[in-house]
Write a protein that holds these residues in place. Structure first.
Motif, PDB file in Angstrom:
ATOM      1  N   VAL A  65       0.839  -0.885  -0.428  1.00  0.00           N
ATOM      2  CA  VAL A  65       0.239   0.388  -0.066  1.00  0.00           C
ATOM      3  C   VAL A  65       0.431   1.479   0.213  1.00  0.00           C
ATOM      4  CG1 VAL A  65      -1.487   0.916   1.427  1.00  0.00           C
ATOM      5  CG2 VAL A  65      -2.425  -1.448   1.172  1.00  0.00           C
ATOM      6  N   SER A  66       1.704   1.147   0.409  1.00  0.00           N
ATOM      7  CA  SER A  66       2.490   2.554   0.781  1.00  0.00           C
ATOM      8  C   SER A  66       3.526   2.674  -0.520  1.00  0.00           C
ATOM      9  CB  SER A  66       3.726   1.641   1.715  1.00  0.00           C
ATOM     10  OG  SER A  66       4.801   3.245   2.186  1.00  0.00           O
ATOM     11  N   THR A  67       3.723   1.535  -1.476  1.00  0.00           N
ATOM     12  CA  THR A  67       4.610   1.786  -1.752  1.00  0.00           C
ATOM     13  C   THR A  67       3.726   2.271  -3.621  1.00  0.00           C
ATOM     14  OG1 THR A  67       6.626   0.124  -0.944  1.00  0.00           O
ATOM     15  CG2 THR A  67       6.425   0.513  -3.577  1.00  0.00           C
ATOM     16  N   LEU A  68       3.009   1.506  -3.516  1.00  0.00           N
ATOM     17  CA  LEU A  68       2.104   2.039  -5.006  1.00  0.00           C
ATOM     18  C   LEU A  68       1.298   3.381  -4.384  1.00  0.00           C
ATOM     19  CD1 LEU A  68      -0.078  -0.926  -5.724  1.00  0.00           C
ATOM     20  CD2 LEU A  68       2.033  -0.032  -6.313  1.00  0.00           C
ATOM     21  N   LYS A  69       0.984   4.256  -3.353  1.00  0.00           N
ATOM     22  CA  LYS A  69       0.681   5.283  -2.881  1.00  0.00           C
ATOM     23  C   LYS A  69       1.641   6.596  -2.979  1.00  0.00           C
ATOM     24  CE  LYS A  69      -2.162   6.861   0.468  1.00  0.00           C
ATOM     25  NZ  LYS A  69      -3.170   6.889   1.977  1.00  0.00           N
ATOM     26  N   LYS A  70       2.791   6.280  -3.034  1.00  0.00           N
ATOM     27  CA  LYS A  70       3.862   6.711  -2.865  1.00  0.00           C
ATOM     28  C   LYS A  70       4.491   6.949  -4.057  1.00  0.00           C
ATOM     29  CE  LYS A  70       8.745   7.627  -1.883  1.00  0.00           C
ATOM     30  NZ  LYS A  70      10.399   7.273  -1.147  1.00  0.00           N
ATOM     31  N   ALA A  71       4.271   6.059  -5.574  1.00  0.00           N
ATOM     32  CA  ALA A  71       4.094   6.065  -6.951  1.00  0.00           C
ATOM     33  C   ALA A  71       3.709   6.684  -7.605  1.00  0.00           C
ATOM     34  CB  ALA A  71       4.799   4.562  -7.365  1.00  0.00           C
ATOM     35  N   TYR A  72       2.104   6.461  -7.342  1.00  0.00           N
ATOM     36  CA  TYR A  72       0.470   6.739  -8.330  1.00  0.00           C
ATOM     37  C   TYR A  72       0.122   7.769  -6.991  1.00  0.00           C
ATOM     38  CZ  TYR A  72       2.735   3.452 -10.650  1.00  0.00           C
ATOM     39  OH  TYR A  72       3.349   2.453 -11.897  1.00  0.00           O
ATOM     40  N   PRO A  73       0.370   9.147  -6.632  1.00  0.00           N
ATOM     41  CA  PRO A  73      -0.417   9.481  -5.728  1.00  0.00           C
ATOM     42  C   PRO A  73      -1.505  10.212  -6.403  1.00  0.00           C
ATOM     43  CG  PRO A  73       1.999  10.806  -6.558  1.00  0.00           C
ATOM     44  CD  PRO A  73       1.640   9.709  -6.539  1.00  0.00           C
ATOM     45  N   GLN A  74      -1.594  10.265  -7.840  1.00  0.00           N
ATOM     46  CA  GLN A  74      -2.688  10.865  -8.588  1.00  0.00           C
ATOM     47  C   GLN A  74      -4.048   9.634  -8.737  1.00  0.00           C
ATOM     48  OE1 GLN A  74      -0.228   9.603  -9.654  1.00  0.00           O
ATOM     49  NE2 GLN A  74       0.052   9.130 -11.772  1.00  0.00           N
ATOM     50  N   LYS A  75      -3.669   8.646  -8.376  1.00  0.00           N
ATOM     51  CA  LYS A  75      -4.677   7.224  -8.099  1.00  0.00           C
ATOM     52  C   LYS A  75      -5.739   7.473  -6.903  1.00  0.00           C
ATOM     53  CE  LYS A  75      -2.288   4.673 -12.060  1.00  0.00           C
ATOM     54  NZ  LYS A  75      -1.500   3.737 -12.456  1.00  0.00           N
ATOM     55  N   LYS A  76      -6.694   6.952  -7.426  1.00  0.00           N
ATOM     56  CA  LYS A  76      -7.681   6.351  -6.378  1.00  0.00           C
ATOM     57  C   LYS A  76      -7.550   4.768  -5.995  1.00  0.00           C
ATOM     58  CE  LYS A  76     -11.417   9.802  -8.349  1.00  0.00           C
ATOM     59  NZ  LYS A  76     -10.118  10.359  -9.055  1.00  0.00           N
ATOM     60  N   ILE A  77      -7.971   5.655  -4.525  1.00  0.00           N
ATOM     61  CA  ILE A  77      -7.798   3.876  -4.081  1.00  0.00           C
ATOM     62  C   ILE A  77      -7.563   2.471  -4.604  1.00  0.00           C
ATOM     63  CG2 ILE A  77      -7.628   2.126  -1.827  1.00  0.00           C
ATOM     64  CD1 ILE A  77      -6.200   4.271  -1.056  1.00  0.00           C
ATOM     65  N   GLN A  78      -9.376   2.947  -5.103  1.00  0.00           N
ATOM     66  CA  GLN A  78      -9.775   2.005  -5.942  1.00  0.00           C
ATOM     67  C   GLN A  78      -8.818   1.060  -7.417  1.00  0.00           C
ATOM     68  OE1 GLN A  78     -13.814   2.916  -7.768  1.00  0.00           O
ATOM     69  NE2 GLN A  78     -14.124   1.179  -9.177  1.00  0.00           N
ATOM     70  N   THR A  79      -8.400   2.573  -8.104  1.00  0.00           N
ATOM     71  CA  THR A  79      -7.147   1.433  -8.980  1.00  0.00           C
ATOM     72  C   THR A  79      -5.713   1.530  -8.908  1.00  0.00           C
ATOM     73  OG1 THR A  79      -8.516   3.741 -10.010  1.00  0.00           O
ATOM     74  CG2 THR A  79      -6.266   3.056 -10.998  1.00  0.00           C
ATOM     75  N   LEU A  80      -5.487   1.933  -7.324  1.00  0.00           N
ATOM     76  CA  LEU A  80      -4.620   1.280  -6.930  1.00  0.00           C
ATOM     77  C   LEU A  80      -4.614  -0.225  -6.755  1.00  0.00           C
ATOM     78  CD1 LEU A  80      -2.552   4.013  -4.533  1.00  0.00           C
ATOM     79  CD2 LEU A  80      -2.201   3.473  -6.917  1.00  0.00           C
ATOM     80  N   SER A  81      -5.342  -1.140  -5.831  1.00  0.00           N
ATOM     81  CA  SER A  81      -6.209  -1.716  -5.188  1.00  0.00           C
ATOM     82  C   SER A  81      -6.244  -2.899  -7.054  1.00  0.00           C
ATOM     83  CB  SER A  81      -7.536  -2.205  -4.979  1.00  0.00           C
ATOM     84  OG  SER A  81      -8.581  -1.779  -5.968  1.00  0.00           O
TER      85      SER A  81
END
Length: 566
Positions: A413-429
């Motif tokens: 979660v931390s790594t993907l949020k940091k890499a893609y701060p513009q993406k919504k949680i739904q998309t990151l999931s």
């Protein structure tokens, strides 16, 4: 999207079931309106059509002449037979060549699809993919051809559809249509239907005897037969039988890597691409025999009653087969899927039969028989897109923790949020969901593994890619979903505007990607003027990133993908 129950009653969607399992085009202005596309749906035609059926749209095959049509400068032949009807007494027998015909065969519409469960996706999923279930028939050994001319000697691009080994078809997605590739990239495009599920991967050799010794892999030997048809006939459609590229997405990618290990396919193709798939942990023949024994027991049939099986309606047969798989396979726990370590699961897929298939290609090893065939291997960033899934961050973390443990879940979660701060949680999931289904980080690990295995042969290169272009459709939430790259490598952003928006950016990217695929088919090198594509190696994992800015990157998603490996 049809569903199947696992032993522990986890419902899998049809997409999730996949786990179980330099050209002329560069000169076309991006702003030029697309021509009317050929399609099963007339509503997609946005301009006045110019379809005709001239006498010039007649080609010869070794079985007889076929009549197609001409549209926008492209000769199109749909539903050309490469094998006989597989129903009745032909069920589970090796592909039989078509019976010759005297009159011109009307190759004007797509053929039937292998019988299968129909999809029941979320409305949003159906919209962005514009899926077409088509019609079903056991007379499905047909292929489709698009060509700019019946003379000449152009590279041939032979596309194999996805859907694991259980569902799908050559025209399930509008992105598969080959007119654009023929029209703007000067290639001959081919797509194909073949046997799937229990009709293509059911071992009845103990039931029917020696005539059925290949029954467990007829879904794959159908593809070999189709490639042999191309080798023997494609010159009559302006194609070069010595420059054939096989490529497929998802389950189609797995079919590609399987073909690369099949001795009977050697020499029938010369380049290969596995897109969001490949390298499956396929079962043994004994596992598949056990399925057949269980089916006969459950149906109350005598052990040698092949006739009853061949007369049985396919849906009843499928239900019995799926019930047998539930009894034989252990409950699904933890990481599952074609890339997962451990014993393979029985099911509707090829198996190692030590005749047609003698290696788990790109799972255990890159096969030596295709060492001189260069490859493209890649994936997309939101492989796990499932529009019904809309987790909060807490729910996403909890799902990840069930599979990977709390520490890894937190790190992902931390790594993907940091890499893609513009993406919504739904998309990151959708990049790593933690639920059963497609997983973009696992797919990246598989891409790296397959490229390494290919590199270790010290022969033809592997070129890897990562498709990250984010759709503007539906507020951008779908991201780059499983199959999204097909709209671009087929140069079909107009035909697929429900997924691409057909924006100027999408059109420009499609021209670049389609040019790369066509260049690879033509020369074995996907590079093009202004965009050099370097082969991958295990030290750097050099990868072409396809986005509004196309570029070479060392090991994209490397930090995140390694978390789930640790």
């Amino acid at each position: 999207m049809a569903k199947s129950d696992s032993e522990d009653r986890v419902l899998l969607t049809r997409r999730e079931a996949l786990l179980l399992s330099a050209t002329a085009g560069m000169g076309i202005a991006v702003s030029k309106p697309a021509r009317a596309m050929d399609s099963t749906k007339t509503a997609v035609h946005q301009e006045p059509g110019n379809c005709s059926t001239p006498r010039t749209a007649v080609a010869s095959t070794q079985y007889g002449k076929v009549r197609g049509f001409l549209d926008g400068g492209v000769f199109t032949f749909k539903g050309v037979p490469y094998g006989q009807n597989t129903a009745g007494e032909n069920r589970w027998l090796a592909t039989k060549p078509p019976a010759p015909w005297n009159d011109e065969y009307p190759a004007l519409i797509y053929g039937g699809n292998c019988p299968q469960r129909l999809h029941d996706w979320a409305i949003e999923q159906s919209f962005i993919q514009d899926w077409d279930d088509g019609y079903q028939s056991e007379d499905m050994l047909k292929l489709n051809i698009w060509t700019p001319s019946l003379s000449g000697s152009r590279p041939v691009m032979f596309y194999i559809h996805g859907g694991g080994y259980t569902f799908g078809s050559s025209y399930e997605l509008p992105s598969h249509e080959g007119a654009q590739m023929a029209r703007y990239h000067d290639i001959v495009q081919v797509s194909v239907n073949h046997r799937l599920n229990i009709l293509g991967f059911f071992d009845v050799s103990e039931i029917g005897g020696s005539a059925y010794e290949d029954s467990v892999n007829v879904g794959m030997t159908d593809l070999v037969a189709a490639l042999r048809w191309v080798h023997e006939n494609i010159a009559n459609f302006g194609g070069d039988p010595d420059r054939v590229m096989i490529y497929g997405q998802s389950g189609g990618g797995s079919k590609v890597t399987t073909l690369m290990g099949m001795p009977s396919a050697v020499g029938l193709f010369h380049r290969a691409a596995a897109q969001s798939g490949g390298g499956g942990n396929i079962p043994t023949k004994e596992q598949q025999k056990e399925v057949a024994r269980q089916v006969m027991k459950d149906l109350g049939l005598q052990p040698n009653d092949i006739a009853s099986l061949q007369k049985m309606e396919w849906s009843q047969l499928m239900a019995a087969g799926n019930a047998a798989l539930e009894k034989i396979n252990p409950p699904m726990r933890g990481m599952v899927g074609p890339f997962a370590p451990g014993p393979p699961r029985a099911g509707w897929s090829p198996c190692v039969d030590d005749k047609n298939i003698n290696v788990r290609s790109f799972f255990d090893v890159a096969p030596d028989v295709s060492k001189n065939v260069p490859m493209l291997i890649g994936s997309v960033s939101e492989e796990g897109n499932h529009m019904l899934s809309r987790p909060t961050e807490e729910e996403w973390h909890a799902n990840l923790a069930k599979i990977y443990g709390d520490d890894k879940a937190t790190a992902v979660v931390s790594t993907l949020k940091k890499a893609y701060p513009q993406k919504k949680i739904q998309t990151l999931s959708y990049m790593c969901s933690g639920t059963f289904g497609l997983n973009a980080l696992s797919m990246r690990n598989n891409v790296v593994k397959m490229a390494r295995l290919k590199y270790e042969l010290k022969a033809a290169p592997a070129y890897t890619y990562y498709f990250t272009w984010q759709t503007p459709i539906l507020d951008g939430i779908p991201g780059a979903w499983h199959t999204a790259d097909l709209q671009f490598c087929f140069d079909n952003t107009k035909r697929c505007e429900q997924g691409t928006g057909n924006t100027p950016e999408a059109q420009l990217l499609a021209k670049k990607m389609a040019t790369a695929w066509a260049s690879f088919a033509r020369t074995g090198n996907p590079g093009q003027p202004g965009l050099t594509w370097t082969p991958s190696d295990p030290e750097t994992n050099k990868t072409m990133v396809w986005d509004n800015e196309c570029r070479m990157v060392n090991d994209p998603e490397g930090e995140a993908r390694k978390i789930i490996l640790s």
